[in-house]
Design a protein around this motif. Structure first.
Motif, PDB file in Angstrom:
ATOM      1  N   TYR A 149      28.355  15.336  61.289  1.00  0.00           N
ATOM      2  CA  TYR A 149      28.574  16.496  60.421  1.00  0.00           C
ATOM      3  C   TYR A 149      27.404  16.746  59.476  1.00  0.00           C
ATOM      4  CZ  TYR A 149      33.387  16.149  62.105  1.00  0.00           C
ATOM      5  OH  TYR A 149      34.504  16.080  62.904  1.00  0.00           O
ATOM      6  N   ARG A 150      26.203  16.298  59.829  1.00  0.00           N
ATOM      7  CA  ARG A 150      25.034  16.563  58.993  1.00  0.00           C
ATOM      8  C   ARG A 150      24.580  18.008  59.224  1.00  0.00           C
ATOM      9  NH1 ARG A 150      26.003  12.081  56.203  1.00  0.00           N
ATOM     10  NH2 ARG A 150      24.363  12.872  54.827  1.00  0.00           N
ATOM     11  N   PHE A 151      24.063  18.638  58.175  1.00  0.00           N
ATOM     12  CA  PHE A 151      23.669  20.046  58.292  1.00  0.00           C
ATOM     13  C   PHE A 151      22.441  20.390  57.471  1.00  0.00           C
ATOM     14  CE2 PHE A 151      26.253  19.657  54.560  1.00  0.00           C
ATOM     15  CZ  PHE A 151      25.630  20.468  53.641  1.00  0.00           C
ATOM     16  N   ALA A 152      22.005  19.491  56.586  1.00  0.00           N
ATOM     17  CA  ALA A 152      20.983  19.821  55.602  1.00  0.00           C
ATOM     18  C   ALA A 152      19.589  19.775  56.224  1.00  0.00           C
ATOM     19  CB  ALA A 152      21.064  18.887  54.401  1.00  0.00           C
ATOM     20  N   SER A 153      19.229  20.854  56.900  1.00  0.00           N
ATOM     21  CA  SER A 153      17.870  21.012  57.435  1.00  0.00           C
ATOM     22  C   SER A 153      17.488  22.482  57.343  1.00  0.00           C
ATOM     23  CB  SER A 153      17.788  20.545  58.893  1.00  0.00           C
ATOM     24  OG  SER A 153      18.455  21.449  59.751  1.00  0.00           O
ATOM     25  N   ARG A 154      16.224  22.740  57.129  1.00  0.00           N
ATOM     26  CA  ARG A 154      15.759  24.126  57.061  1.00  0.00           C
ATOM     27  C   ARG A 154      16.032  24.858  58.367  1.00  0.00           C
ATOM     28  NH1 ARG A 154      12.658  25.607  52.768  1.00  0.00           N
ATOM     29  NH2 ARG A 154      11.921  23.925  51.386  1.00  0.00           N
ATOM     30  N   GLU A 155      15.866  24.149  59.497  1.00  0.00           N
ATOM     31  CA  GLU A 155      16.047  24.779  60.806  1.00  0.00           C
ATOM     32  C   GLU A 155      17.480  25.265  60.997  1.00  0.00           C
ATOM     33  OE1 GLU A 155      12.664  22.246  60.517  1.00  0.00           O
ATOM     34  OE2 GLU A 155      14.790  21.733  60.266  1.00  0.00           O
ATOM     35  N   ARG A 156      18.426  24.586  60.373  1.00  0.00           N
ATOM     36  CA  ARG A 156      19.828  24.952  60.539  1.00  0.00           C
ATOM     37  C   ARG A 156      20.274  26.000  59.523  1.00  0.00           C
ATOM     38  NH1 ARG A 156      23.975  20.513  62.555  1.00  0.00           N
ATOM     39  NH2 ARG A 156      22.356  20.654  64.132  1.00  0.00           N
ATOM     40  N   ILE A 157      19.697  25.971  58.332  1.00  0.00           N
ATOM     41  CA  ILE A 157      20.181  26.830  57.252  1.00  0.00           C
ATOM     42  C   ILE A 157      19.415  28.149  57.148  1.00  0.00           C
ATOM     43  CG2 ILE A 157      20.437  26.999  54.740  1.00  0.00           C
ATOM     44  CD1 ILE A 157      20.928  23.953  54.741  1.00  0.00           C
ATOM     45  N   GLU A 158      18.092  28.102  57.167  1.00  0.00           N
ATOM     46  CA  GLU A 158      17.319  29.297  56.850  1.00  0.00           C
ATOM     47  C   GLU A 158      17.538  30.466  57.804  1.00  0.00           C
ATOM     48  OE1 GLU A 158      13.329  27.737  56.204  1.00  0.00           O
ATOM     49  OE2 GLU A 158      13.708  27.859  54.037  1.00  0.00           O
ATOM     50  N   PRO A 159      17.753  30.249  59.123  1.00  0.00           N
ATOM     51  CA  PRO A 159      18.018  31.401  59.994  1.00  0.00           C
ATOM     52  C   PRO A 159      19.304  32.149  59.648  1.00  0.00           C
ATOM     53  CG  PRO A 159      17.327  29.515  61.298  1.00  0.00           C
ATOM     54  CD  PRO A 159      17.568  29.012  59.912  1.00  0.00           C
ATOM     55  N   LEU A 160      20.207  31.523  58.887  1.00  0.00           N
ATOM     56  CA  LEU A 160      21.472  32.156  58.528  1.00  0.00           C
ATOM     57  C   LEU A 160      21.376  32.997  57.257  1.00  0.00           C
ATOM     58  CD1 LEU A 160      23.846  29.099  59.152  1.00  0.00           C
ATOM     59  CD2 LEU A 160      23.401  31.022  60.697  1.00  0.00           C
ATOM     60  N   ILE A 161      20.268  32.884  56.533  1.00  0.00           N
ATOM     61  CA  ILE A 161      20.092  33.617  55.281  1.00  0.00           C
ATOM     62  C   ILE A 161      19.653  35.039  55.587  1.00  0.00           C
ATOM     63  CG2 ILE A 161      18.789  33.729  53.125  1.00  0.00           C
ATOM     64  CD1 ILE A 161      18.505  30.672  53.277  1.00  0.00           C
ATOM     65  N   ASN A 162      20.350  35.996  54.973  1.00  0.00           N
ATOM     66  CA  ASN A 162      19.977  37.399  55.140  1.00  0.00           C
ATOM     67  C   ASN A 162      20.063  38.114  53.805  1.00  0.00           C
ATOM     68  OD1 ASN A 162      22.710  38.305  54.692  1.00  0.00           O
ATOM     69  ND2 ASN A 162      23.179  37.706  56.804  1.00  0.00           N
ATOM     70  N   GLU A 163      19.941  39.451  53.812  1.00  0.00           N
ATOM     71  CA  GLU A 163      19.909  40.209  52.562  1.00  0.00           C
ATOM     72  C   GLU A 163      21.241  40.192  51.797  1.00  0.00           C
ATOM     73  OE1 GLU A 163      21.241  42.857  55.846  1.00  0.00           O
ATOM     74  OE2 GLU A 163      19.571  41.434  55.556  1.00  0.00           O
ATOM     75  N   ARG A 164      22.334  39.783  52.466  1.00  0.00           N
ATOM     76  CA  ARG A 164      23.631  39.723  51.797  1.00  0.00           C
ATOM     77  C   ARG A 164      23.992  38.306  51.344  1.00  0.00           C
ATOM     78  NH1 ARG A 164      26.427  44.468  51.771  1.00  0.00           N
ATOM     79  NH2 ARG A 164      27.091  43.495  49.832  1.00  0.00           N
ATOM     80  N   THR A 165      23.154  37.327  51.634  1.00  0.00           N
ATOM     81  CA  THR A 165      23.451  35.947  51.247  1.00  0.00           C
ATOM     82  C   THR A 165      23.278  35.788  49.737  1.00  0.00           C
ATOM     83  OG1 THR A 165      22.557  35.198  53.372  1.00  0.00           O
ATOM     84  CG2 THR A 165      22.951  33.525  51.689  1.00  0.00           C
ATOM     85  N   ARG A 166      24.298  35.243  49.088  1.00  0.00           N
ATOM     86  CA  ARG A 166      24.247  35.045  47.644  1.00  0.00           C
ATOM     87  C   ARG A 166      24.291  33.574  47.245  1.00  0.00           C
ATOM     88  NH1 ARG A 166      22.558  39.140  48.195  1.00  0.00           N
ATOM     89  NH2 ARG A 166      23.288  41.201  47.557  1.00  0.00           N
ATOM     90  N   ALA A 167      24.810  32.722  48.128  1.00  0.00           N
ATOM     91  CA  ALA A 167      24.976  31.328  47.719  1.00  0.00           C
ATOM     92  C   ALA A 167      25.092  30.411  48.924  1.00  0.00           C
ATOM     93  CB  ALA A 167      26.218  31.175  46.837  1.00  0.00           C
ATOM     94  N   ILE A 168      24.780  29.148  48.689  1.00  0.00           N
ATOM     95  CA  ILE A 168      25.114  28.048  49.594  1.00  0.00           C
ATOM     96  C   ILE A 168      26.170  27.225  48.859  1.00  0.00           C
ATOM     97  CG2 ILE A 168      24.275  26.015  50.823  1.00  0.00           C
ATOM     98  CD1 ILE A 168      21.440  27.260  50.632  1.00  0.00           C
ATOM     99  N   MET A 169      27.252  26.909  49.536  1.00  0.00           N
ATOM    100  CA  MET A 169      28.319  26.128  48.907  1.00  0.00           C
ATOM    101  C   MET A 169      28.573  24.866  49.715  1.00  0.00           C
ATOM    102  SD  MET A 169      31.975  27.362  47.379  1.00  0.00           S
ATOM    103  CE  MET A 169      32.587  28.203  48.841  1.00  0.00           C
ATOM    104  N   VAL A 170      28.518  23.718  49.046  1.00  0.00           N
ATOM    105  CA  VAL A 170      28.685  22.435  49.729  1.00  0.00           C
ATOM    106  C   VAL A 170      29.693  21.578  48.970  1.00  0.00           C
ATOM    107  CG1 VAL A 170      26.329  22.489  50.623  1.00  0.00           C
ATOM    108  CG2 VAL A 170      26.792  21.315  48.464  1.00  0.00           C
ATOM    109  N   THR A 171      30.250  20.602  49.674  1.00  0.00           N
ATOM    110  CA  THR A 171      31.147  19.620  49.066  1.00  0.00           C
ATOM    111  C   THR A 171      30.593  18.239  49.356  1.00  0.00           C
ATOM    112  OG1 THR A 171      32.915  21.048  49.876  1.00  0.00           O
ATOM    113  CG2 THR A 171      33.568  19.006  48.800  1.00  0.00           C
ATOM    114  N   THR A 172      30.327  17.480  48.301  1.00  0.00           N
ATOM    115  CA  THR A 172      29.843  16.118  48.497  1.00  0.00           C
ATOM    116  C   THR A 172      30.386  15.203  47.409  1.00  0.00           C
ATOM    117  OG1 THR A 172      27.874  14.702  48.765  1.00  0.00           O
ATOM    118  CG2 THR A 172      27.642  16.570  47.274  1.00  0.00           C
ATOM    119  N   PRO A 173      31.096  14.133  47.809  1.00  0.00           N
ATOM    120  CA  PRO A 173      31.544  13.773  49.150  1.00  0.00           C
ATOM    121  C   PRO A 173      32.442  14.855  49.744  1.00  0.00           C
ATOM    122  CG  PRO A 173      31.802  11.912  47.660  1.00  0.00           C
ATOM    123  CD  PRO A 173      31.502  13.106  46.812  1.00  0.00           C
ATOM    124  N   GLY A 174      32.469  14.903  51.076  1.00  0.00           N
ATOM    125  CA  GLY A 174      33.031  16.042  51.759  1.00  0.00           C
ATOM    126  C   GLY A 174      34.526  16.016  51.981  1.00  0.00           C
TER     127      GLY A 174
END
Length: 401
Positions: A149-174
């Motif tokens: 369940y790892r996700f913290a990489s630029r390759e995974r996150i940055e392609p999902l960012i667009n002009e309507r993106t306002r936030a990244i929300m995470v839970t840790t510990p999950g």
């Protein structure tokens, strides 16, 4: 004439942790004992300090405390974060009705119709409600059990960012995966948020329940102070889920000024519960947290050991919190849960879990999955997983599989 309901609320679903309540009541009425692994309600005792503080209140009137929070509670939180190396001003903290209202306020302050929040999937189902009622939407960051369940990489996150993106929300510990972000992964998320002008909402209500004992917070990244929003609560930290005392924390002065409008509109948080929360912060420290952490570590190991003996079940062992996700050898875990409440029992017992569909933006991705909350003692957990295995076998016999 038919009266119309909000399309925003209709986009929300029922909680997968609580939707089975009527069937649960019916099962209990038949004399069936239910092992609850569906809701994160610990049986760890609430510290006596809470009851002493509430019981010792001697004021002539239980009056409105200030909208931002009872002074004693805010100061106790400041002292707690100072010990983490993160000094805060009083204006950086807003007392809330648990972590849930903190999330609700944050979403109301940052989202307009059509705006998006990036959230690693699977995610806490109530995030969907808090985002949807603003008119926003969750854009999931896909993860898999095979990758832990790892996700913290630029390759995974940055392609999902667009002009309507306002936030990244995470839970840790999950919640629901039990994944704990490393300091390096947290640093990367802070960098992305800072570079892209996004809020980074970090739900850290399980911060103390990390099996290595190493506590981290996004507040540590002072260069992203304008971006970071912390969601906090005493619910799981001190096993006081019914007290409903939490906090929204940020060094972003403009955000907190806007959030204060919400706080003043709902007047205040319950005065006595804030006093009880303050006393726990004032009197309990690492010794208490270490004992609770060890108890959950034992429970997690007992759950994992029982699951390993259950044919066809696959899961990833958690690193923190008190949850894990598991895949079952059935087509639909919601149907299985109805079966286990309506038709199955062994020696007058059955069990409950949270079906996985509600933890995904696309419910089809979670049809064969469940979340287990290991909030009971090791013996009860072992028995609950035994019942799960027996229920799966009985369900498959019924379905001819």
């Amino acid at each position: 004439m038919m009266m119309r309901l909000s399309s925003k609320i209709q986009r929300c679903g029922l909680s997968p942790m609580r939707q089975f309540y009527p069937r649960e009541v019916a099962a209990r009425a038949r004399g069936v004992r239910i092992h609850h692994l569906n809701i994160g309600q610990p049986d760890v005792k609430t510290p006596q300090a809470f009851f002493e503080a509430v019981g010792g209140f001697d004021g002539p009137v239980v009056a409105y405390p200030p909208a931002p929070g009872e002074e004693r509670y805010l100061e106790a939180l400041r002292a707690y974060y100072a010990e983490l190396g993160c000094p805060l001003e009083r204006e950086d903290i807003l007392a809330t009705f648990g972590g849930s209202e903190a999330l609700e306020i944050a979403m109301a302050c940052i989202l307009d119709e059509g705006d998006e929040v990036l959230v690693p999937e699977p995610f806490y189902p109530n995030y969907t409600t808090f985002v949807n009622v603003t008119g926003g939407r969750i854009r999931p960051i896909p993860t898999s059990a095979e990758e832990g369940y790892r996700f913290a990489s630029r390759e995974r996150i940055e392609p999902l960012i667009n002009e309507r993106t306002r936030a990244i929300m995470v839970t840790t510990p999950g919640n629901p995966t039990g994944v704990v972000l490393s300091k390096e992964e947290m640093r990367l998320l802070a960098d992305i948020a800072r570079e892209r002008g996004l809020f980074l909402i970090s739900d850290e209500v399980y911060r103390e329940i990390v099996y290595t004992g190493k506590r981290e917070t996004m507040l540590a990244f002072s260069d992203a102070a304008e971006n970071v929003v912390i969601i906090d609560s005493v619910s799981k930290r001190f096993s006081t889920t019914g007290a409903r005392v939490g906090a929204m924390i940020s060094r972003n002065g403009e955000l907190m000024a806007q959030a204060l409008k919400w706080a003043q509109g709902r007047l205040c948080i319950a005065a006595l519960d804030q006093i009880g929360a303050a006393r726990m912060y004032e009197t309990l420290g690492e010794e208490y947290f270490a004992s609770v952490r060890e108890e959950y570590r034992i429970r997690g190991e007992a759950t994992a050991a029982a699951l390993e003996k259950t044919p066809g079940v696959r899961f990833t062992s958690p690193q923190g919190a008190f949850y894990l996700m598991a895949s079952l050898p059935v087509d639909d875990t919601e149907k299985l849960q109805y079966f286990m409440l309506d038709e199955f029992q062994d020696r007058g017992e059955t069990m409950m879990y949270a079906p996985g569909a509600g933890f995904y933006a696309d419910p089809n991705l979670g049809r064969d999955k469940i979340r287990l909350a290991f909030v009971k003692n090791a013996a009860e957990l072992t028995r609950a997983i035994e019942l799960l295995g027996m229920g799966i076998a009985a369900y498959k016999r019924k379905c001819g599989k």
